[in-house]
Design an enzyme around this catalytic site. Structure first.
Site, PDB file in Angstrom:
ATOM      1  CE  LYS A 181       3.642   2.558   7.921  1.00  9.75           C
ATOM      2  NZ  LYS A 181       4.001   1.148   7.897  1.00  9.75           N
ATOM      3  CD  GLU A 185      -1.185  -8.209   7.889  1.00 10.20           C
ATOM      4  OE1 GLU A 185      -1.594  -8.367   6.708  1.00 10.20           O
ATOM      5  OE2 GLU A 185      -0.144  -7.595   8.162  1.00 10.20           O
ATOM      6  CB  CYS A 216      35.237  -4.095  30.993  1.00  3.15           C
ATOM      7  SG  CYS A 216      33.964  -5.371  30.867  1.00  3.15           S
ATOM      8  CG  LEU A 242      -1.964  -1.042   1.357  1.00  3.50           C
ATOM      9  CD1 LEU A 242      -2.515  -1.103   2.781  1.00  3.50           C
ATOM     10  CD2 LEU A 242      -3.085  -0.726   0.376  1.00  3.50           C
ATOM     11  CE  LYS A 259      -8.293  -2.776   2.351  1.00  4.17           C
ATOM     12  NZ  LYS A 259      -8.584  -4.136   2.847  1.00  4.17           N
TER      13      LYS A 259
END
Ligand code: IVH
Length: 672
Positions: free
Chosen positions: A309, A170, A403, A80, A285
């Site tokens: 989005k 999906e 460290c 899309l 859509k």
């Protein structure tokens, strides 16, 4: 670092991330960072001719399709196009109306949640489920039928579904099911999944359907493809899917006119975290199926649908501390310890700060309020500090000199942004090395995740990767959290890993610069570790996909005393250290053929196209000549190449036929 070294490093990094993303379904870095690596490599190749001939790895995801049979979609599974806010959406709605010669306030749309899972196509013949195929590259997907049959909410039979019916939707894990799955993984000492999407992808693409069946996958249907012409509206097809027993999105509504569509999409955005599953946007859509045909599609996406989005969610919280973790190569990564905060649906209490320069650039200090988000919706990161003017702050953070694990001095090499613990005996490095050795892209030892490795190290049962192969079920069963059954299945998994192909062992050993591509090239060239270890430097350098930096590193690795001892032990303990010959040959369908490609091909990067051709023995020169076998014409092709091919009578092939060309090696088969 020279450009050559940098390019070689980038190729391996990219290949490693491809593998993590496509094979392990466990991305290690956000998409944006990955894109930056690819961009940098592309730029280097553009500016330095001499780097270009090298075997470039961007976009090559060879292992992706190998587990399952490939199936060509009857109709491509498109993606899309995206918009990012209401205004862009309005513009798109007006464009659609214009293209149809209609008023935008009279057009009917379905507004649906965009589920963050993975697309699946299910085919029914005369009402019987016959196959389930993943999206793959959009043209060719993977046949996961056996696993699809184990998904509880997919009907095995359709009442009155005569002829050929395709249902697309999906596959996802509901949030609760995801949490439960990760609790189980934790209990079993297996690796936890980063998010529901990765967990769903990993679960669907299981070699063993019994494993898939044990994962709580769901399917939500959003498209019915039926050639009979029975339906005229999308919403009508959703109703039919519901009657057949498919789950469809309850929140989908019918909206007329741009303002209503935009309002409904904002409604989704406000409630994005209230859904039982992850959603990353809204899909809008056009409802009228005849109008859809009128608008058509591009090679990438339909013109009749768009995704809005959502922006990544940002949250504020307090920075409690900055600590440093040590990775398997000794890399010291600073990270933020945060007051727990829910971001994009899950609780975050740690976030990466990447490296020393990033901490300095963001100037985050202990006690600050910071903005946190999930980069690429996966890995939490600190975006910035929110500083109140005039307010006293903590001290500027300094990278520790030693460290935190082994207390030896850390080193930052000139010209690099990373800092390293260079003590080979550092326990933190050892733990990560063993975790890596057992990980999915290496020896794939099920049930040996970080917690269990730490446990084995703590009690002294393991001090080196080779020690894994000496473990006995009785001694493991005595450890906390283990029983007889889990102990013996771990030992079984370790024994099974002894016959791993050499390329996986090479990845697992963590030889510097050797990622999946180089490991495969080396394994296929030498077939055994001994042959590789005995090879002169020149032979290593001459291997396609290796290059001088990797060759040097391998050469040194094989001559290091500790490594020689480790490999001897692995061999004695029964690790095969050889590559099965069957895995060597990719069919050389294009041997000696020059295939020119112009324009882009969906699902491939430029480098990926060249690599796919080269892997099958072909070449991909930059221009058309009499010797060209055929010209593949992609999206936005170069006019001169097409004209030249016409002039010389060179066969021309559409981009959607590229995969067939690779498999058959024949343009005749492609045109037919
Ligand atoms: S329609 C040609 N509807 O989003 C139409 N897709 O970014 C393509 N997706 O590959 C699909 N929810 O996997 C559609 N309600 C929905 C969706 C949806 C999620 C996914 C789908 C697609 C991807 C595109």
């Amino acid at each position: 670092m020279t450009s050559l070294e940098r390019a070689s490093w980038l190729r391996e990094e990219i290949a490693r991330h491809n593998e993590a993303y496509f094979v392990d379904d466990a991305p290690l870095i956000p998409d944006g960072d990955y894109d930056a690596l690819v961009r940098e490599l592309r730029e280097l190749e553009l500016n330095h001719r001499e780097l270009r001939s090298d075997d470039s790895v961007t976009g090559r995801v060879g292992a992706r399709a190998s587990l399952f049979a490939e199936v060509r979609h009857r109709e491509p599974m498109l993606s899309l196009d995206n918009v990012f806010d209401g205004e862009e959406l309005t513009q798109w709605l007006h464009r659609v109306a214009r293209a149809l010669g209609r008023e935008s306030n009279e057009l009917v749309y379905a507004v649906e949640p965009k589920i963050d899972g993975l697309a699946l196509s299910i085919t029914y013949r005369d009402g019987e489920l016959v196959s389930g195929v993943t999206r793959g590259d959009g043209r060719v997907g993977e046949d996961v039928s056996a696993n699809v049959r184990t998904i509880a909410n997919i009907p095995a039979r359709l009442e009155s579904g005569a002829g050929l019916v395709e249902v697309r939707g999906e596959v996802f894990l509901a949030r609760e099911d995801f949490e439960e799955l990760n609790r189980r993984q934790r209990r079993e000492g297996a690796k936890e999944f980063a998010n529901p999407r990765n967990a769903a992808a990993g679960s669907l693409r299981q070699k063993n359907p019994a494993v898939s069946a044990a994962r709580p996958l769901s399917f939500l249907a959003y498209q019915l493809i039926d050639g009979s012409g029975t339906y005229t509206s999308h919403l009508e097809t959703l109703d039919q899917l519901g009657r057949w027993g498919f789950l469809t999105a309850r929140e989908t509504t019918r909206e007329v006119g741009a303002p209503n569509v935009v309002a409904r999409s904002s409604w989704f955005e406000e409630r994005r975290h209230d859904f039982a599953y992850d959603i990353d946007g809204v899909v809008i859509k056009l409802d009228d199926l005849a109008d859809r045909v009128r608008l058509g599609t591009t090679s990438r996406a339909p013109r009749w649908a768009i995704a809005r989005k959502f922006p990544p969610e940002e949250r504020m919280t307090r920075l409690v501390a900055i600590e440093v973790s040590i990775g398997r190569t000794g890399r010291a990564t600073p990270f933020a310890v945060l007051e727990p905060v829910v971001v994009a649906g899950s609780t975050v209490s740690m976030a990466t700060l990447h490296n020393q320069d990033q901490v300095a650039a963001k100037d985050v200090r202990v006690g600050d309020f910071v903005v946190v988000r999930k980069a690429g919706d996966v890995i939490p990161e600190v975006v910035r500090a929110v500083v109140e003017p005039g307010k006293r702050r903590g001290a500027v953070w300094r990278f520790p000199a030693d460290c935190p694990q082994c207390h030896q001095p850390l080193e930052r090499r000139v010209g690099e942004s990373d800092t390293y613990c260079v003590n080979p005996a550092c326990p933190a490095q050892l733990r990560q090395q063993i975790v890596h050795f057992a990980s999915r892209s290496a020896l794939d030892i099920e049930g040996l995740g970080e917690a269990r490795v730490a446990q084995l190290l703590d009690v002294g049962l393991v001090q080196d990767v080779a020690d894994l192969f000496t473990l006995r079920a009785e001694e493991i069963a005595a450890l906390e959290g283990f029983g007889d059954l889990s102990a013996s299945s771990l030992v079984d998994a370790i024994n099974a890993a002894k016959s791993s192909p050499l390329r996986r062992v090479l990845i697992g050993l963590g030889v510097r610069h050797v990622g999946p591509v180089a490991a495969r090239a080396l394994a296929q060239h030498f077939l055994t570790y001994s042959a590789m270890a005995a090879a002169p430097l020149e032979e290593l350098e001459a291997i396609d996909g290796v290059g001088s930096v990797i060759a040097q590193s391998v050469y040194e690795y094989c001559r290091d005393r500790d490594n020689v001892a480790r490999l001897d032990r692995l061999r004695e303990l029964g690790v095969a250290l050889r590559e099965p010959e069957a895995s060597v040959a990719v069919e050389q369908t294009l041997a000696g053929r020059a295939v020119v490609v112009t324009g882009s091909i969906e699902g491939y990067t430029r480098e990926g196209v060249d690599a796919a051709i080269a892997q099958r023995g072909g070449t991909s020169p930059g221009s058309v000549s009499k010797k060209t076998y055929c010209l593949v014409i992609g999206e936005a092709p170069g006019a001169s190449k097409v004209a030249r091919a016409l002039e010389l009578g060179v066969p021309r092939v559409g981009a959607d036929q590229f995969s067939t060309l690779l498999v058959t090696g024949e343009w005749r088969a492609v045109l037919a």
